[in-house]
Design a protein around this motif. Structure first.
Motif: not given
Length: 89
Positions: A39-49
């Motif tokens: 659960h991270i905001a869609p504008d987070y600077p990186s992606h979990p993958s």
């Protein structure tokens, strides 16, 4: 023989470091697909993958619609998306 269980991991932004630790310790010969939702905001600077890719021996990718799960892979939900699995197939 029945199929291997599906491993499901969920967390929030604070779970990223522990997720990398978990990914680094998964066995290379795992017979289970690993599903990850963060659960991270869609504008987070990186992606979990991106963060999990290269953290351990299993290949990591974003989950794709209607994709068949394969053993020994990590599938990460896209940011701001749910990850649903159809176990009937």
């Amino acid at each position: 023989m029945s199929p291997a269980p599906i491993v499901v991991i969920g967390g929030s932004a604070g779970a990223l470091d522990p997720l990398q630790e978990i990914a680094s310790n998964l066995p290379r010969d795992s017979q289970s697909p690993v599903l990850v939702g963060v659960h991270i905001a869609p504008d987070y600077p990186s992606h979990p993958s991106d963060l999990l890719s290269g953290s351990g021996p299993l290949p990591t990718r974003h989950a794709q619609h209607a994709e068949r799960l394969r053993p020994g892979r990590i599938y990460v939900a896209l940011l701001d998306q749910h990850l649903l699995v159809d176990t009937e197939q």
